[in-house]
Design a protein around this motif. Sequence first.
Motif, short mmCIF file in Angstrom:
data_model
loop_
_atom_site.label_atom_id
_atom_site.label_comp_id
_atom_site.label_asym_id
_atom_site.label_seq_id
_atom_site.Cartn_x
_atom_site.Cartn_y
_atom_site.Cartn_z
N TYR A 134 58.65 71.19 66.48
CA TYR A 134 59.58 70.06 66.53
C TYR A 134 59.24 69.15 67.69
CZ TYR A 134 61.56 73.86 63.98
OH TYR A 134 61.70 74.91 63.12
N ASP A 135 58.89 69.74 68.81
CA ASP A 135 58.47 68.95 69.97
C ASP A 135 57.25 68.11 69.61
OD1 ASP A 135 57.85 67.91 72.46
OD2 ASP A 135 57.34 69.85 73.37
N LEU A 136 56.24 68.73 69.02
CA LEU A 136 55.01 68.01 68.68
C LEU A 136 55.29 66.90 67.67
CD1 LEU A 136 52.59 71.06 68.38
CD2 LEU A 136 52.88 69.53 70.33
N PHE A 137 56.08 67.21 66.64
CA PHE A 137 56.39 66.22 65.61
C PHE A 137 57.22 65.07 66.15
CE2 PHE A 137 59.26 64.62 62.31
CZ PHE A 137 58.36 64.26 61.31
N LEU A 138 58.30 65.40 66.85
CA LEU A 138 59.19 64.35 67.34
C LEU A 138 58.55 63.52 68.44
CD1 LEU A 138 62.57 66.32 67.33
CD2 LEU A 138 61.80 64.59 65.69
N SER A 139 57.63 64.11 69.19
CA SER A 139 56.92 63.34 70.22
C SER A 139 56.11 62.22 69.58
CB SER A 139 55.99 64.26 71.02
OG SER A 139 56.74 65.18 71.79
N ARG A 140 55.67 62.43 68.35
CA ARG A 140 54.93 61.39 67.63
C ARG A 140 55.86 60.41 66.92
NH1 ARG A 140 51.86 65.94 66.08
NH2 ARG A 140 52.93 65.99 64.07
N GLU A 141 56.99 60.93 66.41
CA GLU A 141 57.80 60.14 65.49
C GLU A 141 58.92 59.34 66.16
OE1 GLU A 141 57.17 59.78 62.22
OE2 GLU A 141 55.35 60.96 62.61
N LEU A 142 59.52 59.88 67.21
CA LEU A 142 60.63 59.17 67.83
C LEU A 142 60.12 58.06 68.73
CD1 LEU A 142 63.09 62.09 68.77
CD2 LEU A 142 63.06 60.65 66.72
N ARG A 143 60.67 56.88 68.56
CA ARG A 143 60.22 55.71 69.33
C ARG A 143 61.22 55.30 70.40
NH1 ARG A 143 56.34 57.24 67.38
NH2 ARG A 143 54.93 56.25 65.89
N GLN A 144 62.50 55.59 70.20
CA GLN A 144 63.53 55.09 71.12
C GLN A 144 64.33 56.21 71.78
OE1 GLN A 144 65.41 51.19 69.62
NE2 GLN A 144 64.93 52.26 67.70
N ALA A 145 64.56 57.30 71.07
CA ALA A 145 65.33 58.40 71.63
C ALA A 145 64.51 59.11 72.71
CB ALA A 145 65.72 59.39 70.53
N GLU A 146 65.21 59.78 73.62
CA GLU A 146 64.57 60.55 74.69
C GLU A 146 64.49 62.01 74.28
OE1 GLU A 146 65.53 62.07 79.26
OE2 GLU A 146 66.78 60.54 78.30
N ILE A 147 63.34 62.64 74.49
CA ILE A 147 63.18 64.06 74.20
C ILE A 147 63.39 64.86 75.48
CG2 ILE A 147 61.56 65.86 73.47
CD1 ILE A 147 60.25 63.82 71.64
N VAL A 148 64.29 65.84 75.41
CA VAL A 148 64.56 66.73 76.54
C VAL A 148 64.02 68.11 76.16
CG1 VAL A 148 66.30 67.77 78.01
CG2 VAL A 148 66.61 65.43 77.17
N ARG A 149 62.99 68.56 76.87
CA ARG A 149 62.32 69.83 76.53
C ARG A 149 62.90 70.97 77.36
NH1 ARG A 149 58.84 65.62 76.44
NH2 ARG A 149 57.69 65.33 74.46
N VAL A 150 63.20 72.08 76.68
CA VAL A 150 63.70 73.27 77.35
C VAL A 150 62.72 74.41 77.12
CG1 VAL A 150 66.08 72.49 77.11
CG2 VAL A 150 65.10 73.99 75.36
N ALA A 151 62.96 75.54 77.79
CA ALA A 151 61.95 76.60 77.88
C ALA A 151 61.54 77.17 76.54
CB ALA A 151 62.48 77.72 78.78
N SER A 152 62.45 77.32 75.59
CA SER A 152 62.13 77.95 74.32
C SER A 152 63.07 77.44 73.23
CB SER A 152 62.25 79.47 74.43
OG SER A 152 63.60 79.84 74.63
N SER A 153 62.71 77.71 71.98
CA SER A 153 63.56 77.29 70.87
C SER A 153 64.90 78.00 70.90
CB SER A 153 62.85 77.58 69.54
OG SER A 153 61.68 76.81 69.42
N GLN A 154 64.92 79.26 71.37
CA GLN A 154 66.19 79.99 71.43
C GLN A 154 67.15 79.39 72.45
OE1 GLN A 154 63.07 81.27 71.70
NE2 GLN A 154 63.00 83.43 71.11
N ALA A 155 66.62 78.67 73.44
CA ALA A 155 67.46 78.10 74.50
C ALA A 155 67.96 76.70 74.18
CB ALA A 155 66.68 78.07 75.81
#
Length: 247
Positions: A134-155
């Motif tokens: 999801y991180d890899l995909f959304l990093s390419r696709e989202l143009r305006q929203a901000e991505i906040v990355r956390v340690a793991s998918s479970q978190a």
Amino acid sequence: MTAPLPPSHTFAPTGRLRASINLGNPILANRNPATGQPFGVSVDLAQRLAQRLGVGIELVVFDTAGQSVEAVRNGAADVGFFAIDPLRGEGIAFTAPYVLIEGSYLVRQESPLQSNHEVDLPGTRVTVGKGSAYDLFLSRELRQAEIVRVASSQAVVDEFVRQGLDVAAGVRQQLEHDQRRHPGLRLLPGRFMVIQQAMGLPKDRGADAARYLHDFVEDMKSSGFVAAALNQHHIQGASVAPAATAP
């Protein structure tokens, strides 16, 4: 029919098949709370491959997809189970997918967001597991929203709630599980991506090994093995990928 079997040392140079298992995706693998042992669809496939190769198996277990990818890329594991993504292709030969999984968004009940296409707006903060599909995909696709990355998918959902963020992104089943732990949340309808889960091995193992692994995956799909594993582990929201021709 599966391609001719390459020498076992091609797949398992240590004498055992080291399979990289990612616990960050609950559709594919989980840990038994009583024994601590991993189980799931990817574990079943790894065990069947080792059986086909006539070697023992060693499960190399990680909490995140990024760690699992790196283990195969650097030769610390012989095979792994990944979402197909262009950024992961460097150094890894992927099979065709064996399972298709939905990626979904989770928001608060009071959120004004009602559909997936509304997420990419200025000021919207989307939580993802660092290095996940999801991180890899959304990093390419989202143009305006901000991505906040956390340690793991479970978190993801815990941090989404703790930090007061706007959207949590991940495997629908993981989000549904977390939704039961955190009242007042809802899933946006539909999906924002379909994740193609495949097997992979280091590219330096050669074309014959890559072809054998591809044919192994196709056999596991056509024989009903993957469908049976999904059913055995009570997995919903994932489907067996369609048949694919040799690369």
